[in-house]
Design a protein around this motif. Structure first.
Motif, PDB file in Angstrom:
ATOM      1  N   GLU A  73       0.831  -1.209   0.000  1.00  0.00           N
ATOM      2  CA  GLU A  73       0.000   0.000   0.000  1.00  0.00           C
ATOM      3  C   GLU A  73       0.862   1.254   0.000  1.00  0.00           C
ATOM      4  N   GLU A  74       1.956   1.232   0.736  1.00  0.00           N
ATOM      5  CA  GLU A  74       2.864   2.377   0.769  1.00  0.00           C
ATOM      6  C   GLU A  74       3.540   2.578  -0.583  1.00  0.00           C
ATOM      7  N   MET A  77       1.467   4.440  -3.074  1.00  0.00           N
ATOM      8  CA  MET A  77       1.367   5.878  -2.859  1.00  0.00           C
ATOM      9  C   MET A  77       2.673   6.602  -3.130  1.00  0.00           C
ATOM     10  N   LYS A  78       3.810   5.966  -2.823  1.00  0.00           N
ATOM     11  CA  LYS A  78       5.091   6.666  -2.868  1.00  0.00           C
ATOM     12  C   LYS A  78       5.915   6.395  -4.124  1.00  0.00           C
ATOM     13  N   THR A  81       2.220   5.417  -8.923  1.00  0.00           N
ATOM     14  CA  THR A  81       0.814   5.811  -8.844  1.00  0.00           C
ATOM     15  C   THR A  81       0.012   5.406 -10.075  1.00  0.00           C
TER      16      THR A  81
END
Length: 247
Positions: A73-74, A77-78, A81
Motif C-alpha cells: 500500500e505504501e 502511494m510513494k 501511482t
C-alpha cells in the motif's frame, strides 16, 4: 527487534522502469514494518498466556501478511501511482533461536545447506518459485479475471496478462507493485512457513490458538514439506486429525 540472536535477511529484486525504487523502498521500510507486527503479536501472545519466545506459527503468518500488505500500500502511494512501472520480489528469512521463518513473494530463492552422513553438503530448498505455471497460482489468477499464457517470442515462460490487453506479461504470480495486475490475480500476500524438526510437530499442536485450528496448521506444514522435498511432483493428499484426550 532489538533482540539478541534474532536475524532478518531479505533479498528484493526489482523489475520494470522503477524496479530500483521499489527494491530500495522495500529494503528501507519492510524490516521495521515486520518488526512492529511481530512485537504486536508477541504482546498478544503474552496477554493470552503463551511463551513470548515461541510464538505460534499462526502469529508469524499474520505478522508477515500484515507487514507485506502495508508495504504494498505504501509503494502504491510513494513509488508507483499509475500501476505500470514494475515491482519487486521479496524472499525473507527470520532466524529466532532454533526457528527459521520464511516469507516468500515471487521467484527469488532461499536455500538451506546441511550435511549428509558422509559430510557432503546437501542443498534443501526453502522456497518455491511462485510463478503462473503453478496450478494453484494459475487458478487464483483465472478466478480474478487475469490471463496466463506464454508469449510467442518466449514460449517456455508463462506470464500474467491483463483481461483484455496483452500487457504487462509478468513472469511471477506474487510480487510487490505491478498494481495494474493486483485485481487480476497478482497478490502481495507472501507464502509463509517455518522449518521445524519432526519432534516439534507436537509444539505446533500445543501452540495452536484454538484446538479447531491445530489440524489445519499441521496440514499447511505438511503441504510445504512435500513441496520442498518433491518440487516437481503434484502434492499428495494431506489429512490430519487432532484428537485431544485430556481437557
Amino acid at each position: 527487534m532489538g533482540e539478541k540472536g534474532t536475524i532478518f535477511c531479505g533479498v528484493f529484486d526489482g523489475h520494470g522502469p522503477l524496479g530500483h525504487n521499489f527494491s530500495q523502498c522495500i529494503r528501507d521500510n519492510l524490516p521495521s514494518k515486520l518488526s512492529e507486527a511481530i512485537k504486536m503479536s508477541q504482546k498478544n501472545s503474552i496477554t493470552s498466556g503463551q511463551n513470548e519466545k515461541n510464538m505460534p506459527f499462526v502469529s508469524w503468518n499474520e505478522s508477515f501478511i500484515k507487514s507485506f500488505i502495508e508495504m504494498d500500500e505504501e509503494l502504491a502511494m510513494k513509488v508507483d501511482t499509475d500501476g505500470f512501472s514494475g515491482g519487486s520480489t521479496a524472499v525473507t528469512v527470520i532466524k529466532q533461536g532454533d526457528q527459521l521463518i520464511i516469507g516468500n513473494l515471487g521467484d527469488s530463492r532461499a536455500v538451506l545447506c546441511t550435511r549428509a552422513d558422509d559430510n557432503q553438503c546437501v542443498p534443501v530448498p526453502l522456497t518455491i518459485d511462485l510463478k503462473p505455471d503453478i496450478p494453484s497460482e494459475a487458478l487464483r489468477i483465472a478466478n480474478c479475471g487475469g490471463r496466463v499464457f506464454s508469449a510467442k517470442e518466449d514460449p517456455g515462460v508463462k506470464r500474467i496478462w491483463m483481461p483484455e490487453e496483452d500487457c504487462p506479461g509478468l513472469a511471477m504470480s506474487r510480487a510487490f507493485g505491478d498494481f495494474c495486475l493486483k485485481n487480476c490475480g497478482l497478490t502481495s500476500v507472501p507464502d509463509v512457513w517455518d522449518v521445524l524438526t519432526n519432534n516439534e510437530v507436537i509444539t505446533i499442536v500445543a501452540s495452536a490458538p484454538k484446538r479447531s485450528m491445530a489440524a489445519k496448521i499441521l496440514v499447511k506444514h505438511a503441504v510445504h514439506a512435500w513441496r520442498h522435498k518433491y518440487p516437481s511432483s503434484e502434492i499428495d493428499d494431506c489429512a490430519v486429525i487432532c484428537l485431544f484426550l485430556n481437557e
